[in-house]
Design an enzyme around this catalytic site. Sequence first.
Site, PDB file in Angstrom:
ATOM      1  N   ASP A 170       0.727  -1.132   0.110  1.00  0.00           N
ATOM      2  CA  ASP A 170      -0.191  -0.036   0.030  1.00  0.00           C
ATOM      3  C   ASP A 170       0.807   1.220  -0.139  1.00  0.00           C
ATOM      4  O   ASP A 170       1.329   1.679   1.018  1.00  0.00           O
ATOM      5  CB  ASP A 170      -0.741  -0.029   1.283  1.00  0.00           C
ATOM      6  N   GLU A 206      -2.904  10.482   0.693  1.00  0.00           N
ATOM      7  CA  GLU A 206      -4.220   9.916   0.616  1.00  0.00           C
ATOM      8  C   GLU A 206      -4.311   9.035   1.966  1.00  0.00           C
ATOM      9  O   GLU A 206      -5.202   9.081   2.494  1.00  0.00           O
ATOM     10  CB  GLU A 206      -3.867   8.591  -0.417  1.00  0.00           C
ATOM     11  N   GLU A 207      -3.111   8.883   2.744  1.00  0.00           N
ATOM     12  CA  GLU A 207      -3.406   8.141   4.109  1.00  0.00           C
ATOM     13  C   GLU A 207      -3.642   9.108   5.126  1.00  0.00           C
ATOM     14  O   GLU A 207      -4.051   8.386   6.205  1.00  0.00           O
ATOM     15  CB  GLU A 207      -1.899   7.641   4.290  1.00  0.00           C
TER      16      GLU A 207
END
Length: 439
Positions: A170, A206-207
């Site tokens: 990820d 994004e995280e």
Amino acid sequence: MKVLWFAAAALLPFCASNALIPVEGQQPIQSPASDATSHEKLSDVIAASPLLSLHRAICEIESVSNDELAVGKLIISILEAHNLTVKTQSLPPPHATNSSKPRYNIYAYPDASKYGGASSAEAAGIPSPKVLLSSHIDTVPPHIPYSLSLPNKKKSSRKDILISGRGTVDDKACVAVQIQTLLDLLADPDSKLDPSDVALLFVVGEEQTGDGMKHFSASDLYADTNSDYKAILFGEPTEGKLAAGHKGIFMVSIKAQGKAAHSGYPWLGRSANSMILPALVVLDGLGDIPEDVGGLPRSKNYGKSTVNVGYMQGGVAGNVVPEYATADVTFRLAGGEIDDVKELVTQAIRDVDPDEELELEFSQGYSPVSLDTDVQGFDTITVNYGTDIPNLEVKDGVKRYLYGPGSILVAHGKNEGLTVGDLEEALDGYKKLVKHSLK
């Protein structure tokens, strides 16, 4: 200089576009005599493959959210070396200071004049692609170094090699696979790919807040290039399956202000921790209460909504009545509308805080997201995590696919990793998705 060294090292094997070792007819890797010999043999397998060596290069560079500069520079150098035109979007980190490093969204598309898809005059402008491939380049902390290992088997094939480390799943697996997908299709005359039909987008943040995708969605670059979209392929770990959808998300921060005092005389103060705890207890149980009696929404596709009291801080010492306390709570929504969930959460808090002494700050969330799965040859899955998909506004009729190698079940843990076989199967999967989307 360190970044440039990584870029040069990555480009040596990566430039050999036909160097991928065939997956069919796997040859077993015998158990070696020593760990050093084992690592050398495994490393040779990675170095012989453009996809695997690219994946290694970007995973070896730390890129925890808000610190994506170094990996961004590497990716840009690789894309430009393969005749892709790169446009960057600069985003300051949240709460930036004068010492903060810059960070960039990366948008890239083939130089059509060099790939024979257009005249130099036609290639002068930014094309409007039909398919966009997108992933994020930031990771969760902490950085875990890249490593290789084999399962405990007497005989293992190259596809069983385990690649571990932060971001290996990820989401750098998807970054590497998406880049290699485009390069392979461009190099394959049988694909008949028009270079102007596909573009890449790699975003930051994004995280955490999704600020990278939100910035791109609101940008002139997106407005000027999205007129011909047929599909957007979002990369996240889906175990090599097409995601039919994912849960929504909603977040609230709760703050309490009490009065400090000596813990031997607590009646002289007021504990902010004691003020906030009843609200956290109530919220923590909302996912287990049936929806028709005040619990969070449920659905057939996603099951129960869940609650995570993820962060708490209060007080300064054990012998001081805490003056301040704060907590962050995240809800993964199986159904419902955000306004209704906000009302439900607010009411649950005010039931134990009737004087409204707690300060509530709600973060923008979204309901469950339905996605497209109309491609033959793929199993489907639903996932509980959130993505950048809701942060990109798309026109009606544009397909949205969510696909990638590896499992979310290890993605944020100490054992994050996936196999060579996972990556190479995803490369085939992405090629199928691109070709399907261009029909």
